[in-house]
Design a protein around this motif. Sequence first.
Motif, mmCIF file in Angstrom:
data_model
loop_
_atom_site.group_PDB
_atom_site.id
_atom_site.type_symbol
_atom_site.label_atom_id
_atom_site.label_comp_id
_atom_site.label_asym_id
_atom_site.label_seq_id
_atom_site.Cartn_x
_atom_site.Cartn_y
_atom_site.Cartn_z
ATOM 1 N N GLN A 111 2.089 -12.851 3.426
ATOM 2 C CA GLN A 111 2.095 -11.573 2.720
ATOM 3 C C GLN A 111 3.068 -10.594 3.371
ATOM 4 N N ASP B 138 0.836 -1.203 0.000
ATOM 5 C CA ASP B 138 0.000 0.000 0.000
ATOM 6 C C ASP B 138 0.868 1.250 0.000
ATOM 7 N N GLN C 234 -1.717 -10.847 11.129
ATOM 8 C CA GLN C 234 -1.399 -10.150 9.891
ATOM 9 C C GLN C 234 0.114 -9.984 9.714
ATOM 10 N N THR D 44 -5.211 -16.773 -2.185
ATOM 11 C CA THR D 44 -4.667 -15.911 -1.132
ATOM 12 C C THR D 44 -3.328 -16.421 -0.635
ATOM 13 N N TYR E 239 -5.457 -10.355 16.085
ATOM 14 C CA TYR E 239 -5.664 -10.150 14.655
ATOM 15 C C TYR E 239 -4.453 -9.440 14.048
ATOM 16 N N GLU F 143 0.709 -1.267 5.334
ATOM 17 C CA GLU F 143 -0.411 -2.073 4.860
ATOM 18 C C GLU F 143 -1.691 -1.581 5.518
ATOM 19 N N TYR F 144 -2.708 -1.291 4.698
ATOM 20 C CA TYR F 144 -4.015 -0.886 5.213
ATOM 21 C C TYR F 144 -4.927 -2.104 5.255
ATOM 22 N N LYS F 145 -5.680 -2.256 6.335
ATOM 23 C CA LYS F 145 -6.653 -3.337 6.441
ATOM 24 C C LYS F 145 -7.963 -2.772 6.981
ATOM 25 N N THR F 146 -9.044 -3.091 6.314
ATOM 26 C CA THR F 146 -10.368 -2.756 6.835
ATOM 27 C C THR F 146 -10.862 -3.969 7.592
ATOM 28 N N THR F 147 -11.223 -3.777 8.840
ATOM 29 C CA THR F 147 -11.555 -4.925 9.674
ATOM 30 C C THR F 147 -12.562 -4.578 10.755
ATOM 31 N N LEU G 212 -5.078 -0.189 10.660
ATOM 32 C CA LEU G 212 -6.378 -0.842 10.735
ATOM 33 C C LEU G 212 -7.496 0.195 10.672
ATOM 34 N N LEU H 97 1.054 -1.503 10.226
ATOM 35 C CA LEU H 97 -0.285 -1.982 9.901
ATOM 36 C C LEU H 97 -1.292 -0.930 10.312
#
Length: 191
Positions: A76, A47, A71, A169, A67, A56-60, A93, A91
């Motif tokens: 990854q 990202d 990640q 994945t 969690y 790294e962006y994560k929508t969660t 979130l 990270l």
Amino acid sequence: ASDDTLYGKIGLIARDFFDQERLIDKEIGKEVPLDSSCNDTVICIADALTLGHVVEYKTTSRATPDYVYSQVVSLQARLYGYVFKKEKLLLRLIKKPTARGMKNESERELEERILNEYRISPEKWFQEVEAVIETPDKAIVELKQIIKMMKLCQASGIFPLAAPYGCYTFSACSYMPLCSDFETNKILYEK
């Protein structure tokens, strides 16, 4: 996501909140050969990068320490460390909205109400965690093994029938032992 979708707009608010000035590159991709003896390559798209981190962006909806840890130790993240020569992952979130539509409220009004929640109290919705990327040097070895298993699955006619999402994945797949020894496990597969 496109900037005109709800999640695209939330992403723009998140980027402002997380101080984009620290980024040295946004959405950077790099292609790396897996093996000199074959034509397989891996393309990693981060990202963003900072001087010391892969971002790294994560929508969660699960912004918990467990969690976050899962990640960071994922294949990854380790590939990022290997490919971009970074020791740490930043990270970011983004918690999913919890608001639901009210009676007599249009979809546009609901979207605006959700966006206002993010604007008014961004610290409630955005969490940034720095973590060390563990064993990045083993990531390519693991990825090569997974690709080998994917090819065995394809040759056996199992992939993508049995686990259509697992292979895409690059996650560990419970069918992998079956793929590597299809004849022995044929009864299990049919079951």
